[in-house]
Enzyme design. Structure first.
Site, PDB file in Angstrom:
ATOM      1  N   ARG A  81     -28.876  53.975   1.944  1.00  5.61           N
ATOM      2  CA  ARG A  81     -28.773  53.706   3.246  1.00  5.61           C
ATOM      3  C   ARG A  81     -28.444  52.672   4.281  1.00  5.61           C
ATOM      4  O   ARG A  81     -27.340  52.450   4.636  1.00  5.61           O
ATOM      5  CB  ARG A  81     -29.704  54.530   4.396  1.00  5.61           C
ATOM      6  CG  ARG A  81     -29.048  55.366   5.151  1.00  5.61           C
ATOM      7  CD  ARG A  81     -29.009  56.350   6.362  1.00  5.61           C
ATOM      8  NE  ARG A  81     -30.667  55.642   7.019  1.00  5.61           N
ATOM      9  CZ  ARG A  81     -31.764  56.308   7.694  1.00  5.61           C
ATOM     10  NH1 ARG A  81     -31.534  57.517   7.673  1.00  5.61           N
ATOM     11  NH2 ARG A  81     -32.541  55.530   7.791  1.00  5.61           N
ATOM     12  N   LYS A 183     -26.084  53.758  10.526  1.00  5.72           N
ATOM     13  CA  LYS A 183     -27.908  53.382  11.259  1.00  5.72           C
ATOM     14  C   LYS A 183     -27.234  51.789  12.222  1.00  5.72           C
ATOM     15  O   LYS A 183     -27.605  50.836  11.752  1.00  5.72           O
ATOM     16  CB  LYS A 183     -28.625  53.561  10.977  1.00  5.72           C
ATOM     17  CG  LYS A 183     -30.677  53.891  11.579  1.00  5.72           C
ATOM     18  CD  LYS A 183     -31.711  54.014  10.434  1.00  5.72           C
ATOM     19  CE  LYS A 183     -32.224  54.227  11.361  1.00  5.72           C
ATOM     20  NZ  LYS A 183     -32.796  54.971  12.230  1.00  5.72           N
ATOM     21  N   GLU A 219     -26.497  66.090  16.287  1.00  3.29           N
ATOM     22  CA  GLU A 219     -27.689  65.420  15.478  1.00  3.29           C
ATOM     23  C   GLU A 219     -28.391  65.114  18.196  1.00  3.29           C
ATOM     24  O   GLU A 219     -27.195  65.423  18.166  1.00  3.29           O
ATOM     25  CB  GLU A 219     -28.038  63.949  15.037  1.00  3.29           C
ATOM     26  CG  GLU A 219     -27.403  63.314  15.587  1.00  3.29           C
ATOM     27  CD  GLU A 219     -27.582  61.989  14.308  1.00  3.29           C
ATOM     28  OE1 GLU A 219     -28.748  62.265  13.634  1.00  3.29           O
ATOM     29  OE2 GLU A 219     -26.497  60.879  14.401  1.00  3.29           O
TER      30      GLU A 219
HETATM   31  N1  PLP Z   1     -30.835  60.711  13.691  1.00  2.63           N
HETATM   32  C1  PLP Z   1     -31.061  59.604  13.981  1.00  2.63           C
HETATM   33  C2  PLP Z   1     -30.067  59.325  15.032  1.00  2.63           C
HETATM   34  C3  PLP Z   1     -31.975  58.639  13.754  1.00  2.63           C
HETATM   35  O1  PLP Z   1     -31.829  57.174  14.256  1.00  2.63           O
HETATM   36  C4  PLP Z   1     -33.282  59.507  12.671  1.00  2.63           C
HETATM   37  C5  PLP Z   1     -33.787  58.155  12.523  1.00  2.63           C
HETATM   38  O2  PLP Z   1     -33.605  57.100  11.206  1.00  2.63           O
HETATM   39  C6  PLP Z   1     -32.404  60.026  11.657  1.00  2.63           C
HETATM   40  C7  PLP Z   1     -31.136  61.198  12.900  1.00  2.63           C
HETATM   41  C8  PLP Z   1     -33.219  60.747  11.338  1.00  2.63           C
HETATM   42  O3  PLP Z   1     -33.614  59.782   9.862  1.00  2.63           O
HETATM   43  P1  PLP Z   1     -34.541  59.444   9.262  1.00  2.63           P
HETATM   44  O4  PLP Z   1     -35.213  60.621   8.846  1.00  2.63           O
HETATM   45  O5  PLP Z   1     -33.921  58.842   7.667  1.00  2.63           O
HETATM   46  O6  PLP Z   1     -35.463  58.578   9.561  1.00  2.63           O
HETATM   47  C1  COI Z   2     -36.677  56.387  13.095  1.00  8.02           C
HETATM   48  O1  COI Z   2     -36.877  57.997  12.793  1.00  8.02           O
HETATM   49  O2  COI Z   2     -36.600  55.892  11.962  1.00  8.02           O
HETATM   50  C2  COI Z   2     -35.564  56.647  14.265  1.00  8.02           C
HETATM   51  O3  COI Z   2     -34.918  54.804  13.978  1.00  8.02           O
HETATM   52  C3  COI Z   2     -35.546  57.156  15.408  1.00  8.02           C
HETATM   53  C4  COI Z   2     -35.161  56.034  16.724  1.00  8.02           C
HETATM   54  C5  COI Z   2     -36.724  55.791  16.759  1.00  8.02           C
HETATM   55  C6  COI Z   2     -34.292  55.468  16.787  1.00  8.02           C
END
Ligand code: PLP
Ligand code: COI
Length: 340
Positions: A81, A183, A219
Site C-alpha cells: 500500500r 495514505k 469511512e
Molecule cells: N481508513 C483510514 C482513513 C485510516 O487512517 C486507516 C488506518 O490506517 C484505516 C482506514 C484502516 O486501515 P488499516 O486496517 O490498514 O489500518
Molecule cells: C492506523 O490505524 O494505523 C491509522 O493510521 C489510523 C490513524 C491513527 C491515523
C-alpha cells in the site's frame, strides 16, 4: 527486559522508544539505511514535505503472543500500500522486501517496548516517507527520507471496547475524485478541522459520506466501516476514495472462512444504515471499535446492540481477528510475520 510501563493504562499516544530506522534517497537510489537514536529530523526550510505536503505513511502493530514470540500482522500489505501511495505522490518506492525487513529490524531494536501478551497494549509501528530536498516550483523533490518509528499504544478510543457515538460530517475529507485511498498526510490534514469540531461537540469520530453526492457511506478519519445486517451478513463499503484497510480486508476473510458468514463489499447508501443491526470501525489503531449511535444533524440512529457492549457478531469478529493476531488462533498462510 520489558520496560516498566503501566501497559493497561496507556492511551493512543506517542512515546519515544530507543531506535528508529532511517534511509535516504539521493541521486536516484536509496542508501542502505540504519537504526539511529535521534528522534528528531532536520530538513531544509523549503523541503517538499513542508511546502507541498509530499509525504505518506503506514501503520501496523507488533504483538506478543501467548508463547512469548513477537509477531506482526501482514506487513507485506503495508509495504504494497505504501508503494501505491508513493507512486501517486511521485515519490520513489522503498523496495517492499526492504520495508518488511526494516519493520523487523526496528521492532527487534525496540523489543523491550513490545507490551506483554494480554496487557491490552501493542507496539504501533509507523513507517513514513517525505520529500526532504528543497523545491519551490510545484514539482516533486529530488531527495527523500524513509523512516520507521515505534511507540507502545493502548486503545484508540477512550473507553476501550465500549461503543462510541459518531456523527455524519458536514465537512468532506477528500475531493470527489481525490486521493482518499492514498495514505497521505494531506488527506489527514484535511480531516483535522472536522475531527476537532466533532470532539468539541462530544462525538468520537466523523462518518464521511462521498463528497460528490453525500449519499454513500465512505469511512471515518482513521478507520473503515463494517455493518452487520439483521440476518447476520457482513456489509462493508466499497469506494475508490477510501483507504483499502488491511484490517477490513482481513475481516472479510475471517467472516467468510472462519465464521461462515456472507460478506457484501459494495456501495452502502446512508439511507440503509438505520436498518443494520451492528456497526463498527475497523483499522490497525481502531482494531474493531463498536459504534452505538450515529447522529445525523439531530436524527439519531441507535444500533440494537446498544451503547453498553459490542454487538454479538462484532464480538465474534473481534475475538477471531485478535486471536489470529495474537497467535491464539491459527492464521491463514502468510498473515503472521514472526519477528523474534
Ligand atoms: N481508513 C483510514 C482513513 C485510516 O487512517 C486507516 C488506518 O490506517 C484505516 C482506514 C484502516 O486501515 P488499516 O486496517 O490498514 O489500518
Ligand atoms: C492506523 O490505524 O494505523 C491509522 O493510521 C489510523 C490513524 C491513527 C491515523
Amino acid at each position: 527486559m520489558s520496560k516498566n510501563i503501566d501497559w493497561a493504562n496507556i492511551g493512543f499516544g506517542y512515546m519515544e522508544t530507543d531506535k528508529r530506522f532511517v534511509s535516504n534517497y539521493k541521486d536516484g537510489a536509496w542508501d542502505e539505511g540504519a537504526l539511529v537514536s535521534d528522534a528528531n529530523v532536520t530538513i531544509n526550510e523549503c523541503a517538499g514535505v513542508l511546502q507541498y505536503a509530499q509525504t505518506c505513511f503506514e501503520g501496523l502493530k507488533a504483538y506478543t503472543t501467548e508463547d512469548g514470540r513477537i509477531v506482526c500482522f501482514r506487513p507485506d500489505l503495508n509495504a504494497s500500500r505504501m508503494s501505491d501511495s508513493c507512486k501517486r505522490l511521485e515519490m520513489p518506492v522503498f523496495p517492499e522486501d526492504r520495508f518488511v525487513q526494516a519493520v523487523v529490524d526496528v521492532v527487534k531494536a525496540n523489543a523491550d517496548y513490545v507490551p506483554p501478551f494480554g496487557s491490552g497494549a501493542t507496539l504501533y509501528i509507523r513507517p513514513y516517507m517525505f520529500g526532504s530536498s528543497a523545491v519551490i516550483g510545484v514539482k516533486p523533490a529530488d531527495e527523500y527520507q524513509f523512516r520507521i518509528f515505534t511507540t507502545p499504544v493502548g486503545p484508540y478510543f477512550k473507553g476501550g471496547a465500549k461503543p462510541i457515538t459518531i456523527r455524519v460530517s458536514d465537512f468532506d475529507r477528500a475531493a470527489p475524485h481525490g486521493t482518499g485511498h492514498i495514505k497521505a498526510g494531506l488527506n489527514y490534514a484535511m480531516s483535522l478541522y472536522a475531527i476537532v469540531d466533532a470532539h468539541n461537540q462530544g462525538y468520537a469520530e466523523n462518518m464521511y459520506l462521498d463528497a460528490a453526492t453525500h449519499t454513500k457511506v465512505e469511512e471515518t478519519g482513521g478507520a473503515n466501516f463494517i455493518f452487520i445486517t439483521k440476518d447476520g451478513k457482513l456489509v462493508t463499503p466499497k469506494s475508490g476514495s477510501i483507504l483499502p484497510s488491511i484490517t477490513r480486508r482481513s475481516l472479510m476473510v475471517v467472516a467468510e472462512k472462519y465464521l461462515g458468514m456472507t460478506v457484501e463489499h459494495r456501495e452502502v447508501l446512508f439511507d440503509e444504515v438505520k436498518d443494520f443491526a451492528e456497526c463498527g470501525l475497523c483499522g490497525t489503531a481502531a482494531v474493531i471499535s463498536p459504534v452505538g449511535k450515529i447522529v445525523d444533524h439531530g436524527n439519531e440512529i441507535c444500533f440494537p446492540s446498544g451503547m453498553d457492549d459490542m454487538g454479538p457478531v462484532t464480538k465474534k469478529l473481534y475475538d477471531t481477528l485478535t486471536g489470529i493476531q495474537m497467535g491464539k488462533i491459527e492464521a491463514p498462510e502468510g498473515w503472521i510475520h514472526v519477528i523474534q
